[in-house]
Structures are given as C-alpha cells and as structure tokens.
Design a protein around this motif. Structure first.
Motif, PDB file in Angstrom:
ATOM      1  N   CYS A 181       0.854  -1.196   0.000  1.00  0.00           N
ATOM      2  CA  CYS A 181       0.000   0.000   0.000  1.00  0.00           C
ATOM      3  C   CYS A 181       0.892   1.250   0.000  1.00  0.00           C
ATOM      4  O   CYS A 181       1.894   1.290   0.704  1.00  0.00           O
ATOM      5  CB  CYS A 181      -0.895  -0.007   1.237  1.00  0.00           C
ATOM      6  N   HIS A 183       0.251   3.987   1.319  1.00  0.00           N
ATOM      7  CA  HIS A 183       0.059   4.754   2.556  1.00  0.00           C
ATOM      8  C   HIS A 183       0.574   3.937   3.738  1.00  0.00           C
ATOM      9  O   HIS A 183       0.203   2.779   3.890  1.00  0.00           O
ATOM     10  CB  HIS A 183      -1.429   5.055   2.762  1.00  0.00           C
ATOM     11  N   HIS A 190       2.160  -1.899   4.776  1.00  0.00           N
ATOM     12  CA  HIS A 190       1.267  -3.062   4.804  1.00  0.00           C
ATOM     13  C   HIS A 190       0.880  -3.437   3.375  1.00  0.00           C
ATOM     14  O   HIS A 190       0.976  -2.637   2.459  1.00  0.00           O
ATOM     15  CB  HIS A 190       0.022  -2.782   5.649  1.00  0.00           C
ATOM     16  N   CYS A 203      -8.247   1.235   0.455  1.00  0.00           N
ATOM     17  CA  CYS A 203      -7.433   0.154   1.010  1.00  0.00           C
ATOM     18  C   CYS A 203      -8.202  -0.512   2.152  1.00  0.00           C
ATOM     19  O   CYS A 203      -8.772   0.173   2.995  1.00  0.00           O
ATOM     20  CB  CYS A 203      -6.098   0.713   1.507  1.00  0.00           C
ATOM     21  N   CYS A 206      -6.025   0.436   5.575  1.00  0.00           N
ATOM     22  CA  CYS A 206      -5.899   1.802   6.099  1.00  0.00           C
ATOM     23  C   CYS A 206      -7.036   2.723   5.650  1.00  0.00           C
ATOM     24  O   CYS A 206      -7.170   3.835   6.143  1.00  0.00           O
ATOM     25  CB  CYS A 206      -4.550   2.398   5.709  1.00  0.00           C
TER      26      CYS A 206
HETATM   27 ZN   LIG Z   1      -3.426   0.881   2.968  1.00  0.00          ZN
END
Ligand SMILES: [Zn+2]
Length: 444
Positions: A181, A183, A190, A203, A206
């Motif tokens: 990801c 972010h 992650h 996502c 998150c």
């Molecule tokens: Zn994420």
C-alpha cells in the motif's frame, strides 16, 4: 545504436596510466596491465547453430518505441520534470514495399504515419514541484493512473492493463497479486489489494484511496517530494508494453479476428523485460502467451536490444560466424560469460523476462540481439534452450529478414519509424519543451 561490424581491436594500446605513482604497487600494476590488454573473448564457448527460416512471412507489423527526457530549471531549488512519450505504428508489407528504404520520402512517411500511428505523451514531476494539497509522491501516483486512462487513446491502455493484471482473457479473472500500500500506518508498511476488475478503491487496511497502478510500485522509488529518474524510465517501458498488448487484445477479444492475429508481428525496441517491483506484470503476460499458443494462436513478439551487455557481448563473439546462424545463451553462459558471476542461484530472468535472448546473424553485415517469448516456463527454458520452444520463431525470422534497414546498421525499418515518432528530440524539440516548462513552473 550503430557500430562497425567485424571490427578488429588494435593489437597495441598506448598506456594512458603509466606515469602514476600508484603503479609502483605490484598488485595494482597487474590490474592495470590486464586492463590494458586487448580483449580476446573472440572464442568463447558460444554454440552457434545454422538456422535458415522457412516460415511464412507475417503481413502486418506493429512496432512500439518510447523516449523520455528530464527537464531541469537551472535556478534553485532546481525543479525537475520528466516528459515521456510512446508511439505505436502499424504497417503492412505492401505499404512498406512502397517506401524507399534508402531514402524514404518525408511526405510518404508522413502520410503513412498519419493513418497508422498512435502516440501518447505525459509529464511526471521529479523534484520540487508543488501542487495544492498534494505531494510529488501523490501527484505522480495520480498522474500515472490518469495517464493510463489517456482519453486520446480512449482508455484502451487502461483496459489492456486490467485485461493482463486480472487475467480477464482467461474467462475467470483472478485477484491482483498483493502489493505494498502506498500509505503507511505510523511509519509501517502493509500489503493491500483491490476487488476484481476495480480501477481504484479504498485500502482494506488503512482506508485510504489506492489505484490499480499502485500495484506496479512506482511509489517504492519516491519520497514525499521527489521521484527517482527510474520512475519515468519504468513508466515508458510499461506503457510501451501495454500499447503493444493493446493491439493483441483487440484482435484476441473478437474471435473472428484471431486469425488476423496469426499474421501479425509485434516489435518492441528493447528487451522483453519488466524489472524489479514492476515485474508483477510478467507472469500474467507469460500465462497469456502460453494460453494463446496452446489454443493454436501463436503470438509473434520480438524485442530488439540495441545497447547493453548482450549487445557488447555479441560484438565480441559474432565476428567469424557464418550467415544464417543463431545462438541461444543458456543460464550458465549468461551468468559466467556475459554477467561475470557464478551460475548458482535463481534461473536468469526467472521473475523479470517474458522473452529469451537470441543472438542472430542473418548475413555478414548484420547481427542482432533478439528477445522472443517461449512456450514453456522461462526457468526451464533458460537451463536447456530449444529453438522449438520459441513461439513463432520461424515466421519471426523470415519476416525480420525482410525488414532489415538499408539506412542504419543492425536496425529494423519499422522500429526506426516508431523511433522517429517517439523520439522527443525531434518532436517536439527539447528547447520547445524547456520553454513551456519554464513558463509553467513560473506560473505555479
Ligand atoms: Zn493501505
């Protein structure tokens, strides 16, 4: 990249280093003497084999090429943008025969191109470009996503990306492989994914927005306010690949047109390779090519390498090789003779290549490094290469022989044409780009 064929290395070199103090060390002395020796790699263990192609020539030729150019502002803080351009052309043998291969008339070329070429251009911020409410990191991610959806190409490149990534050609689309990801949560990364066939979404971990293009991992080569120059280079290579596969997909999806696909040659400037994190597309590409082959539709794809260690190596070994010979280096040869590393470890190109390397010498004036996809697993093939497993090799070589350029050494005419459209230095000029970039930077 022309180079003189059959060149002879001079027997003696004038030492450029002899006057240095450091040469008093015997060990350094040995290194330097070795460095200054003319290379005599002429007779390696390369096992060239005679190969005269007898396959039917292919009628329709597609060629793809791209270029990219960084433009920097010379005042602090040295803002930098990269322009990327890709082009796909389609020509048939009849049209090609009408063009003078020695002195192509510019107007004849222009007419040909206007009917049968498409191109794509975009710009990626690399350094110190500020957007309202967005970092370079997020801006590049969004520009990549939107550029894949390029309206001037009617969103076809994005369709192709989804067709490959979700393996929609199989009739039962797959989940995307998990990817990192973009972010982080409290500085921790992650893995994430998207629903089947989605272009964007939240996502699951998150809750932030992610794009299908994040799967490729451009963000792994960026910080908050700067992107590495490898980002535009990777973008160009992936976009070229997707343009080529757009042609393949359009014929494939219409069952009545699959017979036409058998008559096409798809040419790419550069290796059939997608490196590092971007290689997530390689397995889906290989699976599709093997599927099409097993269904009785061999797809003819060839990549031509013009520079790099394989081309350098060919220059050393091709000198005394007779016409109509080819040599497929195996894993051991590539590691030990070309890369100069031990042959232990993973099979060469296992994760990144969708074509095997072939050294090809069709006649005494030309020699090529080609990449052609294989019908078996790449890891298996590279340990024990077999010309029968190269998809459509016979027809590919018959066709390529007819396409060898009369103008440049070791070049193919369709790739030259694609290059003339995609080359940024000719269209538009770097000066023009620079002019507009400076104006745009000032206006921010
Ligand atoms: Zn994420």
């Amino acid at each position: 990249m022309p180079y003189p064929a059959g060149r002879n290395l001079p027997g003696e070199y004038a030492s450029k280093l002899g006057h240095l103090e450091v040469l008093k060390s015997p060990l350094v002395r040995q290194v330097i003497e070795n460095f200054e020796q003319p290379d005599e790699v002429g007779n390696t263990s390369a096992s060239w084999q005679p190969y005269t192609s007898t396959g039917e020539p292919l009628d329709i030729i597609f060629a793809v090429d791209g270029s990219w150019q960084p433009i920097s502002d010379e005042r602090p803080p040295f803002k930098q943008v990269a322009f990327v351009k890709t082009a796909l052309i389609r020509v048939n043998q009849i049209e090609l025969n009408q063009i003078d291969k020695y002195e192509p008339h510019p107007l004849a070329l222009r007419d040909l191109m206007s009917k049968t070429a498409i191109y794509h251009a975009t710009a990626l911020p690399l350094r110190h470009i500020y957007f309202k409410g967005s970092s370079v990191y997020d801006a590049v991610r969004r520009i990549v996503f939107e550029s894949f959806k390029d309206d001037s190409l009617e969103g076809e490149v994005m369709e192709t990306f989804k067709w490959l990534a979700y393996e929609k050609w199989s009739g039962s689309p797959r989940q995307l492989p998990e990817f990192e990801c973009p972010h982080e949560i409290n500085g921790e990364t992650h893995k994430t994914t998207l629903d089947i066939d989605a272009e964007e979404g939240e996502c699951r971990i998150c809750g932030n927005q992610i794009f299908i293009t994040d799967m490729l991992g451009f963000h792994l080569e960026m910080s908050e306010n700067a992107a590495s120059e490898s980002v535009p280079a990777a973008y160009m290579n992936i976009h070229e690949t997707l343009l080529l596969f757009t042609g393949i997909r359009i014929y494939w999806e219409d069952k009545n047109k699959r017979e036409i696909l058998k008559q096409c040659l798809f040419m790419k400037d550069g290796p059939l390779q997608i490196r590092a994190q971007y290689s997530k597309l390689v397995n889906p590409i290989r699976r599709f090519l093997q599927h099409a082959h097993s269904e009785g539709y061999p797809i003819h794809i060839v990549g031509q390498e013009k520079t790099g260690i394989f081309v350098d190596h060919l220059n050393l070994i091709a000198k005394d090789v007779p016409d109509d010979h080819l040599f497929i280096p195996d894993h051991k040869y590539i590691c030990e003779q070309i890369q100069g590393r031990p042959a232990s470890g993973a099979a060469y190109g296992k994760d990144t290549n969708y074509g095997a390397k072939i050294f090809w010498k069709p006649n005494r004036n030309s020699q090529f490094v080609l990449n052609v996809p294989v019908s078996s697993s790449m890891a298996e093939f590279i340990k024990n290469p077999d010309t029968n497993k190269l998809i459509g090799l016979d027809s590919i070589l018959t066709t390529l022989k007819m396409l060898i350029s009369a103008k440049h050494e070791n070049a193919f005419f369709p790739i030259e044409l694609a290059n003339s459209i995609a080359s940024l230095s000719t269209y538009p000029s770097v000066q023009v780009l620079q002019l507009f970039t400076e104006a745009a930077i000032k206006n921010r």
